[in-house]
Write a protein that holds these residues in place. Structure first.
Motif, short mmCIF file in Angstrom:
data_model
loop_
_atom_site.label_atom_id
_atom_site.label_comp_id
_atom_site.label_asym_id
_atom_site.label_seq_id
_atom_site.Cartn_x
_atom_site.Cartn_y
_atom_site.Cartn_z
N VAL A 28 5.78 14.47 5.45
CA VAL A 28 6.94 14.43 6.58
C VAL A 28 6.17 15.01 7.75
CG1 VAL A 28 9.11 15.35 7.48
CG2 VAL A 28 8.67 14.53 5.13
N LEU A 29 5.90 14.40 9.08
CA LEU A 29 5.43 15.10 10.26
C LEU A 29 6.51 15.29 11.32
CD1 LEU A 29 2.26 12.70 10.50
CD2 LEU A 29 2.43 14.90 9.24
N THR A 30 6.22 16.46 11.82
CA THR A 30 7.50 16.89 13.11
C THR A 30 6.44 16.91 14.26
OG1 THR A 30 8.73 17.80 11.20
CG2 THR A 30 9.41 18.40 13.88
N PHE A 31 6.89 16.37 15.52
CA PHE A 31 6.42 16.43 16.68
C PHE A 31 7.52 16.63 17.69
CE2 PHE A 31 3.80 13.61 14.28
CZ PHE A 31 2.49 14.16 14.72
N GLU A 32 7.69 17.91 18.12
CA GLU A 32 8.72 18.25 19.02
C GLU A 32 9.99 17.79 18.50
OE1 GLU A 32 7.27 16.86 22.82
OE2 GLU A 32 5.31 18.09 22.57
N ASP A 33 10.59 16.79 19.18
CA ASP A 33 11.79 16.14 18.74
C ASP A 33 11.68 15.24 17.89
OD1 ASP A 33 10.86 14.84 20.80
OD2 ASP A 33 12.86 14.97 22.13
N THR A 34 10.55 14.78 17.41
CA THR A 34 10.69 13.68 16.45
C THR A 34 10.07 13.79 15.25
OG1 THR A 34 10.07 12.32 18.60
CG2 THR A 34 9.30 11.11 16.25
N VAL A 35 10.80 13.21 14.18
CA VAL A 35 10.36 13.31 12.62
C VAL A 35 9.96 12.09 12.23
CG1 VAL A 35 10.90 14.31 10.36
CG2 VAL A 35 11.78 15.28 12.66
N ILE A 36 8.71 12.10 11.72
CA ILE A 36 8.01 10.87 11.22
C ILE A 36 7.80 10.85 9.74
CG2 ILE A 36 6.16 9.15 11.30
CD1 ILE A 36 5.37 10.29 14.07
#
Length: 553
Positions: A125-133
């Protein structure tokens, strides 16, 4: 009212074609790139080695790119990674095998700067600012393939990568059906799904059936077996290894490409093989013919190039003999069907028993219609973009989506560069970004364009005619020539009258221009070109490329 993101989806490759996969998912100010693939050249791309996407848009916005996410290790998804990383320094995310294959690609292309690679798996699970992938495991003809899900307030954006639903795959590469269904239950805003086999009804077939068929062929063959597979189809290679062991044969590997891939896969634990099974190619003749399996692969783009040389008896190590059984465990790349057919003909002429098509010794790694419908039904997307395929494949996939209940107005068949924008729960097609093909020829990247290709096409059709004249500009007289040199136009010894007349035409034009007050070189060259073009077309109905070379002393 709930604040929603501004989302853009852009295809830079992988639509209207097979290969060259590259998609941009833009969420607010963040850009996520999915895949960086190549495509093998089409027939009219003379001399071109490979084709990669135009990344002008990414170069212009490189500060916003968060990473490149690779779905699997095939060339159509990782082949352009070196070009991308030479222009944009961002992290690469991929599974263990995919990143190992990327490392080989970067080594091949002598990548100098360090590259930030981050290994992921289906549980990451990767989190970038306001996006979770998040990621999910898919089933394809190479291990370690994944799909991606980008969470947004309007629903997930799901990119399937290449996939099929195989209930009995080789190894542990089972599809994450439960996880995909969970993403579907939580709501999918837009699905981007593989379209390569959208025209084919039914199911793609299981790898388990293929393994049994290959084993049967080896058991019944009375002589050598020569197997041709795609270099990265590790599933098929493992089946050939298993069948070779069970039929008490030895395995010889032909080709550096195949040896390198096999060693890499063995070292990483993706291929299981007994060391005693493999013998050097030079030792083939030390064993009885019915105890030998020869494994070979395709060269870039040309799926049967090695087999073709073997059939013509021009391979350095192994040639096809009378009585050999040739197993073609691959299908032609779209546009290469004619070469495929001719190679099979050559193999028969060489005395081989060719097995291709009539037995199920190969199944596609891409899902057929029922599997594509299953993906649509599980994810239940509001919007749908068919990707990975030619236009007719995208169109066929769109039809399937309508059949399973997706609103026709919510399906977008996109071209390269099209921007699909989701904003405040509204969707629109909002313009285009720069897109197209970057052609690679040898070490040159992008230095061959449409004009060069046009010239190559002309040269291949009617040849070239060069006119050389040496002038003394002050005395206004011809010092030597005109001399006419041709290549690929006519056989000079049998066309002396034609060349003689052409020489006279050039001589007359030059003499006339000498009488003028000042000699315009460009006008003189144009006059030579036009007069010769008209004369040669009248006499031969051919239009060679005409190059006047005028020297002065």
């Amino acid at each position: 009212m709930e604040k929603t993101e501004n989302i853009k989806i852009i295809a830079l490759g992988g639509v209207g074609e097979v290969g060259k996969n590259m998609f941009v998912i833009e969420i607010n100010s963040s850009i996520f790139v999915v895949d960086a693939g190549l495509m093998y050249p089409e027939g009219e791309m003379l001399g071109i080695d490979m084709v990669i996407p135009d990344i002008t848009y990414l170069k212009e916005n490189k500060g916003r790119i968060k990473g490149i996410f690779l779905t699997h290790g095939h060339d159509e998804s990782i082949g352009a990674i070196f070009y991308l990383l030479n222009n944009i320094q961002v992290p690469i995310y991929g599974t263990k095998l995919t990143l190992a294959l990327v490392a080989e690609k970067l080594k091949e292309n002598r990548m100098k700067q360090s590259v930030l690679v981050k290994e992921i798996d289906a549980h990451s699970v990767l989190t970038f600012e306001d996006t979770v992938i998040t990621f999910f495991r898919t089933n394809h003809s190479i291990p370690d393939t994944i799909g991606l899900s980008f969470a947004t307030t309007m629903g997930a954006i799901v990119h399937t990568g290449d996939f099929k639903f195989d209930q009995t795959p080789i190894g542990s590469d089972y599809m994450d059906i439960a996880k995909i269904a969970k993403i579907g239950e939580e709501g999918v805003l837009c699905l981007l799904s593989d379209s390569i086999n959208a025209e084919r009804p039914g199911y793609s077939g299981s790898e388990a059936i293929v393994g049994n068929e290959i084993q049967d062929v080896m058991y019944n063959a009375k002589s050598r077996i020569i197997v041709s597979v795609f270099a990265f189809n590790l599933v098929r290679i493992q089946q050939v290894i298993n069948a070779t062991a069970k039929s008490n044969r030895k395995l010889a590997i032909v080709g550096k490409n195949m040896s390198n891939n096999l060693n890499l896969a063995i070292n990483l634990g993706y291929i299981e093989i007994d060391d005693e099974l493999i013998i050097p190619v030079n030792d083939i003749d030390k064993y009885p013919a019915n105890e030998i399996t020869i494994l070979t692969t395709s060269n870039q783009g040309d799926t049967l190039s090695v087999l073709s040389r073997m059939a013509k008896q021009s391979h350095k190590q192994v040639n096809v003999k009378e009585g050999d059984t040739v197993l073609i465990a691959s299908t032609p790349i779209p546009g290469h069907e004619l070469v495929f057919s001719k190679t099979i003909d050559l193999l028969y002429r060489a005395g081989a028993n060719v097995i291709f098509g009539e037995k199920q010794i190969h199944v596609s790694g891409h899902g057929h219609q029922e599997e594509l419908k299953m993906m649509l039904n599980i994810t239940k997307p509001n919007y749908f973009i068919p990707i990975h395929g030619e236009y007719k494949m995208q169109k066929a996939h769109a039809k399937l989506a309508i059949e399973v209940g997706v609103n026709e107005e919510n399906i977008f068949i996109v071209e390269k560069g099209d921007v699909i924008e989701f904003k405040e729960n509204q969707v629109s097609t909002s313009g285009k970004v720069p897109s197209g093909n970057i052609l690679i020829d040898g070490l040159g990247i992008g230095d061959v364009g449409n004009i060069v290709l046009r010239d190559r096409r002309l040269l291949s059709q009617d040849g070239i005619l060069i006119v050389v004249v040496t002038l003394d500009k002050q005395k206004k007289q011809i010092i030597s020539g005109p001399e006419i040199i041709t290549r690929g136009f006519v056989y000079v010894r049998e066309s002396e009258a034609l060349i003689g007349k052409a020489t006279d035409i050039v001589s007359d034009i030059v003499k006339r221009s000498m009488q003028e007050y000042s000699i315009e070189w460009s006008a003189l060259k144009l006059s030579i070109r036009e007069s010769l073009n008209q004369f040669l077309y009248e006499k031969t109905k051919r239009r060679p490329m005409i190059l006047p070379i005028i020297m002065e002393i």
